[in-house]
Design a protein around this motif. Structure first.
Motif, PDB file in Angstrom:
ATOM      1  N   LEU A 227      34.927  44.595  40.756  1.00  0.00           N
ATOM      2  CA  LEU A 227      34.520  43.194  40.806  1.00  0.00           C
ATOM      3  C   LEU A 227      35.588  42.308  40.160  1.00  0.00           C
ATOM      4  O   LEU A 227      35.727  41.129  40.512  1.00  0.00           O
ATOM      5  CB  LEU A 227      33.182  43.004  40.094  1.00  0.00           C
ATOM      6  CG  LEU A 227      31.966  43.537  40.863  1.00  0.00           C
ATOM      7  CD1 LEU A 227      30.753  43.622  39.953  1.00  0.00           C
ATOM      8  CD2 LEU A 227      31.663  42.661  42.075  1.00  0.00           C
ATOM      9  N   VAL A 228      36.315  42.863  39.222  1.00  0.00           N
ATOM     10  CA  VAL A 228      37.425  42.149  38.600  1.00  0.00           C
ATOM     11  C   VAL A 228      38.648  43.061  38.582  1.00  0.00           C
ATOM     12  O   VAL A 228      38.538  44.277  38.783  1.00  0.00           O
ATOM     13  CB  VAL A 228      37.100  41.696  37.149  1.00  0.00           C
ATOM     14  CG1 VAL A 228      35.882  40.805  37.120  1.00  0.00           C
ATOM     15  CG2 VAL A 228      36.924  42.904  36.229  1.00  0.00           C
TER      16      VAL A 228
ATOM     17  N   CYS B 111      31.087  34.259  36.901  1.00  0.00           N
ATOM     18  CA  CYS B 111      31.030  32.847  37.281  1.00  0.00           C
ATOM     19  C   CYS B 111      32.182  32.063  36.655  1.00  0.00           C
ATOM     20  O   CYS B 111      32.724  31.144  37.273  1.00  0.00           O
ATOM     21  CB  CYS B 111      29.692  32.245  36.869  1.00  0.00           C
ATOM     22  SG  CYS B 111      28.306  32.798  37.892  1.00  0.00           S
ATOM     23  N   ALA B 112      32.561  32.426  35.431  1.00  0.00           N
ATOM     24  CA  ALA B 112      33.699  31.759  34.788  1.00  0.00           C
ATOM     25  C   ALA B 112      34.969  32.010  35.577  1.00  0.00           C
ATOM     26  O   ALA B 112      35.819  31.121  35.723  1.00  0.00           O
ATOM     27  CB  ALA B 112      33.863  32.270  33.357  1.00  0.00           C
ATOM     28  N   LEU B 113      35.101  33.207  36.129  1.00  0.00           N
ATOM     29  CA  LEU B 113      36.300  33.571  36.888  1.00  0.00           C
ATOM     30  C   LEU B 113      36.324  32.927  38.279  1.00  0.00           C
ATOM     31  O   LEU B 113      37.324  33.038  38.992  1.00  0.00           O
ATOM     32  CB  LEU B 113      36.398  35.095  37.021  1.00  0.00           C
ATOM     33  CG  LEU B 113      36.608  35.849  35.701  1.00  0.00           C
ATOM     34  CD1 LEU B 113      36.579  37.350  35.943  1.00  0.00           C
ATOM     35  CD2 LEU B 113      37.922  35.445  35.051  1.00  0.00           C
ATOM     36  N   MET B 114      35.248  32.240  38.635  1.00  0.00           N
ATOM     37  CA  MET B 114      35.211  31.539  39.915  1.00  0.00           C
ATOM     38  C   MET B 114      36.127  30.315  39.935  1.00  0.00           C
ATOM     39  O   MET B 114      36.273  29.664  40.956  1.00  0.00           O
ATOM     40  CB  MET B 114      33.785  31.110  40.244  1.00  0.00           C
ATOM     41  CG  MET B 114      32.929  32.223  40.845  1.00  0.00           C
ATOM     42  SD  MET B 114      33.481  32.712  42.490  1.00  0.00           S
ATOM     43  CE  MET B 114      32.864  31.332  43.471  1.00  0.00           C
ATOM     44  N   ASP B 115      36.750  29.997  38.778  1.00  0.00           N
ATOM     45  CA  ASP B 115      37.694  28.885  38.789  1.00  0.00           C
ATOM     46  C   ASP B 115      39.054  29.318  39.323  1.00  0.00           C
ATOM     47  O   ASP B 115      39.974  28.520  39.459  1.00  0.00           O
ATOM     48  CB  ASP B 115      37.842  28.269  37.392  1.00  0.00           C
ATOM     49  CG  ASP B 115      38.570  29.188  36.413  1.00  0.00           C
ATOM     50  OD1 ASP B 115      38.775  30.368  36.730  1.00  0.00           O
ATOM     51  OD2 ASP B 115      38.928  28.704  35.324  1.00  0.00           O
ATOM     52  N   GLY B 116      39.181  30.621  39.651  1.00  0.00           N
ATOM     53  CA  GLY B 116      40.403  31.120  40.270  1.00  0.00           C
ATOM     54  C   GLY B 116      41.505  31.480  39.295  1.00  0.00           C
ATOM     55  O   GLY B 116      42.552  31.982  39.701  1.00  0.00           O
ATOM     56  N   LYS B 117      41.280  31.247  38.007  1.00  0.00           N
ATOM     57  CA  LYS B 117      42.302  31.538  37.014  1.00  0.00           C
ATOM     58  C   LYS B 117      42.080  32.909  36.368  1.00  0.00           C
ATOM     59  O   LYS B 117      41.018  33.510  36.523  1.00  0.00           O
ATOM     60  CB  LYS B 117      42.307  30.452  35.932  1.00  0.00           C
ATOM     61  CG  LYS B 117      42.692  29.072  36.451  1.00  0.00           C
ATOM     62  CD  LYS B 117      42.735  28.058  35.322  1.00  0.00           C
ATOM     63  CE  LYS B 117      43.142  26.682  35.839  1.00  0.00           C
ATOM     64  NZ  LYS B 117      44.521  26.652  36.342  1.00  0.00           N
ATOM     65  N   ALA B 118      43.102  33.385  35.656  1.00  0.00           N
ATOM     66  CA  ALA B 118      42.996  34.650  34.935  1.00  0.00           C
ATOM     67  C   ALA B 118      42.681  34.342  33.476  1.00  0.00           C
ATOM     68  O   ALA B 118      43.269  33.435  32.886  1.00  0.00           O
ATOM     69  CB  ALA B 118      44.311  35.427  35.039  1.00  0.00           C
TER      70      ALA B 118
ATOM     71  N   LEU C 118      38.924  37.681  39.273  1.00  0.00           N
ATOM     72  CA  LEU C 118      38.107  38.315  40.318  1.00  0.00           C
ATOM     73  C   LEU C 118      38.978  39.238  41.163  1.00  0.00           C
ATOM     74  O   LEU C 118      40.155  38.968  41.380  1.00  0.00           O
ATOM     75  CB  LEU C 118      37.452  37.262  41.203  1.00  0.00           C
ATOM     76  CG  LEU C 118      36.385  36.374  40.535  1.00  0.00           C
ATOM     77  CD1 LEU C 118      35.782  35.434  41.561  1.00  0.00           C
ATOM     78  CD2 LEU C 118      35.293  37.205  39.886  1.00  0.00           C
ATOM     79  N   TYR C 119      38.384  40.304  41.668  1.00  0.00           N
ATOM     80  CA  TYR C 119      39.134  41.331  42.390  1.00  0.00           C
ATOM     81  C   TYR C 119      39.812  40.781  43.639  1.00  0.00           C
ATOM     82  O   TYR C 119      40.969  41.080  43.909  1.00  0.00           O
ATOM     83  CB  TYR C 119      38.194  42.479  42.772  1.00  0.00           C
ATOM     84  CG  TYR C 119      38.914  43.693  43.312  1.00  0.00           C
ATOM     85  CD1 TYR C 119      39.549  44.576  42.458  1.00  0.00           C
ATOM     86  CD2 TYR C 119      38.954  43.952  44.686  1.00  0.00           C
ATOM     87  CE1 TYR C 119      40.213  45.698  42.935  1.00  0.00           C
ATOM     88  CE2 TYR C 119      39.621  45.058  45.177  1.00  0.00           C
ATOM     89  CZ  TYR C 119      40.245  45.934  44.299  1.00  0.00           C
ATOM     90  OH  TYR C 119      40.915  47.024  44.795  1.00  0.00           O
ATOM     91  N   ASN C 120      39.091  39.961  44.416  1.00  0.00           N
ATOM     92  CA  ASN C 120      39.681  39.346  45.606  1.00  0.00           C
ATOM     93  C   ASN C 120      38.790  38.216  46.117  1.00  0.00           C
ATOM     94  O   ASN C 120      37.758  37.896  45.513  1.00  0.00           O
ATOM     95  CB  ASN C 120      39.923  40.394  46.713  1.00  0.00           C
ATOM     96  CG  ASN C 120      38.662  41.146  47.088  1.00  0.00           C
ATOM     97  OD1 ASN C 120      37.545  40.637  46.940  1.00  0.00           O
ATOM     98  ND2 ASN C 120      38.826  42.372  47.574  1.00  0.00           N
ATOM     99  N   HIS C 121      39.187  37.631  47.228  1.00  0.00           N
ATOM    100  CA  HIS C 121      38.435  36.509  47.808  1.00  0.00           C
ATOM    101  C   HIS C 121      37.041  36.930  48.265  1.00  0.00           C
ATOM    102  O   HIS C 121      36.113  36.122  48.262  1.00  0.00           O
ATOM    103  CB  HIS C 121      39.207  35.914  48.986  1.00  0.00           C
ATOM    104  CG  HIS C 121      40.513  35.300  48.610  1.00  0.00           C
ATOM    105  ND1 HIS C 121      41.697  36.009  48.596  1.00  0.00           N
ATOM    106  CD2 HIS C 121      40.837  34.040  48.202  1.00  0.00           C
ATOM    107  CE1 HIS C 121      42.676  35.224  48.212  1.00  0.00           C
ATOM    108  NE2 HIS C 121      42.197  34.027  47.964  1.00  0.00           N
ATOM    109  N   SER C 122      36.893  38.184  48.667  1.00  0.00           N
ATOM    110  CA  SER C 122      35.587  38.662  49.135  1.00  0.00           C
ATOM    111  C   SER C 122      34.560  38.626  48.015  1.00  0.00           C
ATOM    112  O   SER C 122      33.387  38.280  48.240  1.00  0.00           O
ATOM    113  CB  SER C 122      35.709  40.092  49.681  1.00  0.00           C
ATOM    114  OG  SER C 122      36.536  40.127  50.824  1.00  0.00           O
ATOM    115  N   ILE C 123      34.981  38.962  46.806  1.00  0.00           N
ATOM    116  CA  ILE C 123      34.067  38.919  45.666  1.00  0.00           C
ATOM    117  C   ILE C 123      33.686  37.477  45.366  1.00  0.00           C
ATOM    118  O   ILE C 123      32.530  37.177  45.061  1.00  0.00           O
ATOM    119  CB  ILE C 123      34.717  39.578  44.428  1.00  0.00           C
ATOM    120  CG1 ILE C 123      35.054  41.049  44.712  1.00  0.00           C
ATOM    121  CG2 ILE C 123      33.784  39.470  43.228  1.00  0.00           C
ATOM    122  CD1 ILE C 123      33.878  41.899  45.141  1.00  0.00           C
TER     123      ILE C 123
END
Length: 235
Positions: free
Chosen positions: A73-74, A37-44, A87-92
């Motif tokens: 997943l990542v 969920c933290a990675l849902m901000d689109g950043k690394a 995140l691995y890609n937009h699908s995830i």
């Protein structure tokens, strides 16, 4: 149908079901879901940063990240001595957003625990989500900047956005535009290349400010004025 074909189909189905089960198992941990969920901000993020967010020990974070990497997943990006995870890609990202929608039921008590600011505006991986994003999508459709299905820009929409300064890549391999179901509003917001371009434009022009370490997005005073001026959004 021959026994051989039936056997092959059963084998494929079993393999698919096993893969789904493995993916679900990789996500079936609260700490790993906090990381995702933290990675849902689109950043690394670094493992240390994710450790702090998930509130777990560094060694435990490393173990969780290994599990998430194995499940695709990542992904890990190396930059010098540092390793970053995203995140691995937009699908995830889409999968997580849909899961949030299922978990976020109208009568669920947890709804009351979600900060109002997060419901107002947040990132959905690489595009804007929340109440303001839904109003933006509705405005784009109403004013015929995107088609009724939300699947593409209109000629008028391309002209208006280019005049505004929003970068539009005609050769993008992503969907040019797509409706993304907002988990809190249960209506569509803008995804795809257009959604990503709009988020970048809003941030670069100080219409929005991100809250470091969170998905929450703050609409600036300038942003309120410009969103009303160009996209006719009233709050």
């Amino acid at each position: 149908m021959s026994e051989h074909n039936i056997s092959s189909r059963e084998s494929i189905n079993y393999s698919q079901e096993s893969n789904i089960a493995a993916l679900a198992a990789a996500m079936s941990d609260t700490s790993r879901m906090k990381i995702l969920c933290a990675l849902m901000d689109g950043k690394a993020w670094t493992a240390t940063e994710l450790s702090s967010i998930a509130d777990i020990a560094a060694s435990t974070t490393s173990s969780h990240l290994s599990r998430l990497l194995k499940a695709n997943l990542v992904t890990c990006l190396s930059q010098g001595r540092h390793r970053y995870f995203r995140l691995y890609n937009h699908s995830i990202a889409s999968l997580l957003e849909n899961m949030m929608g299922v978990a976020f039921q109208v009568n669920n008590p947890s709804r009351l625990k979600v900060p109002k600011e997060l419901l107002k505006a947040r990132t959905c991986y690489d595009h804007l989500a929340g109440d303001i994003a839904v109003k933006l999508y509705d405005s784009l459709v109403k004013n015929k900047w995107i088609n009724d299905e939300g699947s593409d820009l209109t000629i008028q929409g391309k002209e208006k956005l280019l005049q505004l300064g929003v970068p539009i890549d005609a050769k993008t391999k992503r969907k040019k535009c797509c409706p993304c179901l907002d988990w809190s509003e249960r209506k569509f917001h803008v995804g795809g290349h257009l959604g990503s371009s709009l988020l970048d434009f809003f941030e670069n022009n100080n219409w929005i400010k991100r809250v470091p370490g969170y998905r929450e997005v703050i609409i600036t005073s300038k942003g309120h004025k410009e969103l009303h001026r160009h996209f006719f959004i009233d709050e």
